[in-house]
Design an enzyme around this catalytic site. Structure first.
Site, PDB file in Angstrom:
ATOM      1  N   HIS A 119      42.465  35.811  41.146  1.00  0.00           N
ATOM      2  CA  HIS A 119      43.141  34.841  40.937  1.00  0.00           C
ATOM      3  C   HIS A 119      44.635  34.327  41.368  1.00  0.00           C
ATOM      4  CE1 HIS A 119      43.899  31.677  37.665  1.00  0.00           C
ATOM      5  NE2 HIS A 119      42.652  31.678  37.256  1.00  0.00           N
ATOM      6  N   ASP A 143      35.091  34.439  35.398  1.00  0.00           N
ATOM      7  CA  ASP A 143      33.652  34.127  35.848  1.00  0.00           C
ATOM      8  C   ASP A 143      32.887  35.464  36.139  1.00  0.00           C
ATOM      9  OD1 ASP A 143      35.239  31.633  37.674  1.00  0.00           O
ATOM     10  OD2 ASP A 143      33.412  31.128  36.292  1.00  0.00           O
TER      11      ASP A 143
HETATM   12  C1  SDX Z   1      38.350  29.994  38.594  1.00  0.00           C
HETATM   13  O1  SDX Z   1      42.856  28.305  38.926  1.00  0.00           O
HETATM   14  C2  SDX Z   1      42.388  28.430  38.041  1.00  0.00           C
HETATM   15  O2  SDX Z   1      42.895  28.557  36.676  1.00  0.00           O
HETATM   16  C3  SDX Z   1      40.903  28.488  38.033  1.00  0.00           C
HETATM   17  C4  SDX Z   1      40.080  29.170  36.756  1.00  0.00           C
HETATM   18  C5  SDX Z   1      40.054  28.426  35.834  1.00  0.00           C
HETATM   19  O3  SDX Z   1      39.822  28.362  34.503  1.00  0.00           O
HETATM   20  O4  SDX Z   1      40.013  27.135  36.117  1.00  0.00           O
HETATM   21  O5  SDX Z   1      40.892  30.394  36.485  1.00  0.00           O
HETATM   22  C6  SDX Z   1      38.659  29.435  37.213  1.00  0.00           C
HETATM   23  O6  SDX Z   1      38.121  29.427  39.482  1.00  0.00           O
HETATM   24  C7  SDX Z   1      38.575  31.544  38.585  1.00  0.00           C
HETATM   25  C8  SDX Z   1      38.529  32.150  40.188  1.00  0.00           C
HETATM   26  C9  SDX Z   1      36.970  32.066  40.283  1.00  0.00           C
HETATM   27  N1  SDX Z   1      36.676  32.477  41.926  1.00  0.00           N
HETATM   28  C10 SDX Z   1      36.267  33.500  42.374  1.00  0.00           C
HETATM   29  O7  SDX Z   1      35.993  34.402  41.565  1.00  0.00           O
HETATM   30  C11 SDX Z   1      35.777  33.650  43.673  1.00  0.00           C
HETATM   31  C12 SDX Z   1      36.550  35.073  44.268  1.00  0.00           C
HETATM   32  N2  SDX Z   1      37.968  34.943  44.181  1.00  0.00           N
HETATM   33  C13 SDX Z   1      38.721  34.341  45.385  1.00  0.00           C
HETATM   34  O8  SDX Z   1      37.870  33.588  46.324  1.00  0.00           O
HETATM   35  C14 SDX Z   1      40.220  34.396  45.108  1.00  0.00           C
HETATM   36  O9  SDX Z   1      40.671  35.415  44.614  1.00  0.00           O
HETATM   37  C15 SDX Z   1      40.735  33.124  44.650  1.00  0.00           C
HETATM   38  C16 SDX Z   1      39.990  31.963  45.017  1.00  0.00           C
HETATM   39  C17 SDX Z   1      40.397  32.836  43.230  1.00  0.00           C
HETATM   40  C18 SDX Z   1      42.425  32.811  44.710  1.00  0.00           C
HETATM   41  O10 SDX Z   1      42.481  32.856  46.089  1.00  0.00           O
HETATM   42  P1  SDX Z   1      44.184  32.756  46.483  1.00  0.00           P
HETATM   43  O11 SDX Z   1      45.023  33.055  45.333  1.00  0.00           O
HETATM   44  O12 SDX Z   1      44.129  31.831  47.318  1.00  0.00           O
HETATM   45  O13 SDX Z   1      44.055  34.375  47.116  1.00  0.00           O
HETATM   46  P2  SDX Z   1      43.790  34.594  48.893  1.00  0.00           P
HETATM   47  O14 SDX Z   1      42.319  34.011  48.920  1.00  0.00           O
HETATM   48  O15 SDX Z   1      44.760  34.107  49.541  1.00  0.00           O
HETATM   49  O16 SDX Z   1      43.534  36.248  48.877  1.00  0.00           O
HETATM   50  C19 SDX Z   1      44.623  36.955  48.772  1.00  0.00           C
HETATM   51  C20 SDX Z   1      44.035  38.473  49.427  1.00  0.00           C
HETATM   52  C21 SDX Z   1      43.164  38.039  50.665  1.00  0.00           C
HETATM   53  O17 SDX Z   1      43.433  39.480  51.577  1.00  0.00           O
HETATM   54  P3  SDX Z   1      44.499  39.558  52.698  1.00  0.00           P
HETATM   55  O18 SDX Z   1      44.223  38.506  53.484  1.00  0.00           O
HETATM   56  O19 SDX Z   1      45.945  39.462  51.850  1.00  0.00           O
HETATM   57  O20 SDX Z   1      43.996  40.662  53.313  1.00  0.00           O
HETATM   58  O21 SDX Z   1      43.104  38.806  48.438  1.00  0.00           O
HETATM   59  C22 SDX Z   1      41.961  38.961  49.110  1.00  0.00           C
HETATM   60  C23 SDX Z   1      41.801  37.804  50.211  1.00  0.00           C
HETATM   61  O22 SDX Z   1      41.050  38.496  51.314  1.00  0.00           O
HETATM   62  N3  SDX Z   1      40.926  38.581  47.931  1.00  0.00           N
HETATM   63  C24 SDX Z   1      39.779  39.014  48.011  1.00  0.00           C
HETATM   64  C25 SDX Z   1      39.220  38.546  46.748  1.00  0.00           C
HETATM   65  N4  SDX Z   1      40.045  37.420  46.294  1.00  0.00           N
HETATM   66  C26 SDX Z   1      41.189  37.356  47.191  1.00  0.00           C
HETATM   67  N5  SDX Z   1      39.144  40.073  48.433  1.00  0.00           N
HETATM   68  C27 SDX Z   1      37.929  40.531  47.846  1.00  0.00           C
HETATM   69  N6  SDX Z   1      37.080  39.954  47.017  1.00  0.00           N
HETATM   70  C28 SDX Z   1      38.102  38.802  46.260  1.00  0.00           C
HETATM   71  N7  SDX Z   1      37.384  38.269  45.320  1.00  0.00           N
END
Ligand code: SDX
Length: 442
Positions: A319, A377
């Site tokens: 998140h 989720d």
């Molecule tokens: C919702 O914003 C809100 O409040 C949203 C929400 C709401 O109520 O409105 O809470 C609802 O959207 C919840 C999130 C649902 N999405 C998912 O579950 C999809 C999986 N999660 C990711 O795509 C991600 O964690 C996000 C999109 C939720 C957050 O993305 P960020 O903050 O931009 O983080 P990032 O993509 O820059 O990741 C940072 C690091 C990366 O690794 P490095 O480049 O540092 O090596 O963490 C890794 C990412 O690869 N990473 C994950 C991961 N999420 C981040 N690795 C594996 N699995 C994951 N789920």
């Protein structure tokens, strides 16, 4: 005790920030506004005029686009407040209609206020009969979110009594129309996909039971209300109702900042919520769990999400703000237990796989070091599936629940003296000016 909604717009300058440059440009002094809780805000509106420079913050990692008093997230400590009340208390002591009143008006309702508020919504839950014709234009296998983007936007072609956004009465009426009619449209999109006749809303049923009846009642068998299951879905609505300036809420605000009508703004929010990185993650999380298929395959899948350059993500994990467990995930996991227990599905293999994913991930340094925890989720798909909701409708349920938050945020923006049309800047890195060569010389 009656209350009136309140919104305090920030006026208190806590201190000043001075931005200095290493090229001896004149330092810039910027006001810092204090918050009631959480980070204070550096007002950079004068930055460009004072320095000829702009800020750069793709994804708004550290940028507030507004001031708000609706919800607050403490990501480090896994805290979520709606108008100051902890989500754990609201999810266990209130129902969704009370939370809607709280988000829209700023206070929980009294017994009488709740009765009037709920009756007002129930009176407005039917949609114009002519809107039924929209559905016939869709394929039966159309994704419900495509139907919702279209039909919620189309409400503006029927409800002209609430399109004058400068009129507070119109704004209040639009809020009621949306709160009342979006569940009806969500249920209709489901009925259309399974080839069953639409079920009309009833005025004598509570909000969530009414929705479940519109979903599952058929001409040959009426829906039998199961209080445990209705309570579970009502709690899912509460947990999804609002969440600060997430992507879809920011979309609603940006659309609203141009003066677009509220139905068009909510339709834009639904479109944004559809993305798998946002509200589409609940559908993606369940298909991920189904793809893993068995507990012994969990370690290999988790490994695949950690490989450098891997685009596989653990859906339902991570998140932007929560760097601790999303409190909603904990509450939905508890609701999962209750629903599976009520339905005699305690051995549900999907739930066992989800618990194993959580157990392994929370012991894995890759996730711990990146502070990736289950979010709202991760478990919601399992609960909704047990309730008989198809995975293609999970994000539609999220949209139904979030409609009240989108409306509350849109109304707050409309009354914010600082609000103006949103128009972000850019750091241009393209070609400098050049002349067009004749085609034979290109
Ligand atoms: C919702 O914003 C809100 O409040 C949203 C929400 C709401 O109520 O409105 O809470 C609802 O959207 C919840 C999130 C649902 N999405 C998912 O579950 C999809 C999986 N999660 C990711 O795509 C991600 O964690 C996000 C999109 C939720 C957050 O993305 P960020 O903050 O931009 O983080 P990032 O993509 O820059 O990741 C940072 C690091 C990366 O690794 P490095 O480049 O540092 O090596 O963490 C890794 C990412 O690869 N990473 C994950 C991961 N999420 C981040 N690795 C594996 N699995 C994951 N789920």
């Amino acid at each position: 005790m009656g209350h009136f909604g309140w919104t305090r717009f920030m006026t208190i300058i806590a201190s000043k920030a001075t931005l200095s440059f290493d090229d001896n440009s004149t330092p810039v002094s910027l006001p810092v506004y204090e918050s009631t809780i959480g980070p204070a805000g550096i007002d950079i509106r004068s930055l460009y005029a004072a320095s000829g420079r702009i800020s750069y913050d793709p994804g708004f990692m550290a940028t507030a686009t507004c001031q708000s008093s609706i919800s607050y997230i403490d990501g480090e400590n896994g805290i979520l407040l709606y108008r100051g009340y902890p989500i754990e208390q609201l999810a266990t002591q209130c129902d969704y209609v009370e939370v809607c009143h709280l988000l829209l008006k700023g206070e929980l309702p009294t017994v009488q206020e709740k009765k009037e508020f709920e009756a007002n919504i129930a009176d407005d839950a039917m949609i114009h009969e002519q809107m039924h014709f929209f559905f016939r234009g869709f394929r039966r296998d159309a994704h419900p979110m495509s139907i919702l983007v279209a039909t919620v936007g189309a409400l503006s072609s029927f409800y002209h009594d609430s399109l004058d956004i400068s009129n507070p009465e119109h704004r209040a009426l639009a809020a009621t129309h949306l709160l009342a009619k979006v569940p009806t449209l969500v249920a209709m999109s489901y009925k259309y996909s399974v080839g069953q006749p639409f079920v009309y809303p009833r005025k004598d049923m509570p909000y969530t039971a009414n929705f479940m009846r519109m979903m599952f009642s058929t001409p040959s068998e009426d829906y039998k209300v199961n209080d445990v299951l209705v309570r579970a879905l009502d709690r899912i609505f509460i947990l999804h109702a609002d969440h600060e300036q997430n992507a879809s809420t920011s979309t609603v605000r940006l659309a609203g900042s141009s003066g677009a009508n509220p139905f068009a703004c909510i339709s834009a929010g639904i479109a944004c919520l559809w993305g798998p990185a946002h509200g589409g993650a609940n559908e993606a999380a369940l298909s991920m769990i189904r793809h893993i298929g068995s507990i012994d395959k969990v370690p290999a899948f988790i490994k695949s999400t950690k490989e450098p350059g891997s685009h596989a993500r653990l859906m339902g994990f991570g998140h932007r703000i929560y760097k601790n467990v999303d409190p909603r995930a904990t509450l939905i996991r508890e609701t999962c237990h209750e629903v599976l227990n009520e339905l005699g599905l305690n051995d549900d293999p999907m739930f066992k796989i989800a618990l194993e994913i959580e157990r392994i991930a929370l012991e894995d340094d890759y996730f711990i070091s990146r502070k990736l925890y289950p979010n709202v989720d991760f478990y919601s798909g399992i609960v909704q599936s047990a309730l008989g909701i198809p995975s293609s409708l999970f994000t539609g349920i999220f949209a139904l629940a979030r409609t009240v938050g989108w409306i509350a945020q849109w109304k707050e923006m409309m009354s914010d003296p600082d609000s103006r049309i949103g128009r972000p800047r850019q750091v241009y890195v393209g070609p400098i000016r050049r002349d067009v060569p004749p085609i034979e010389r290109r």
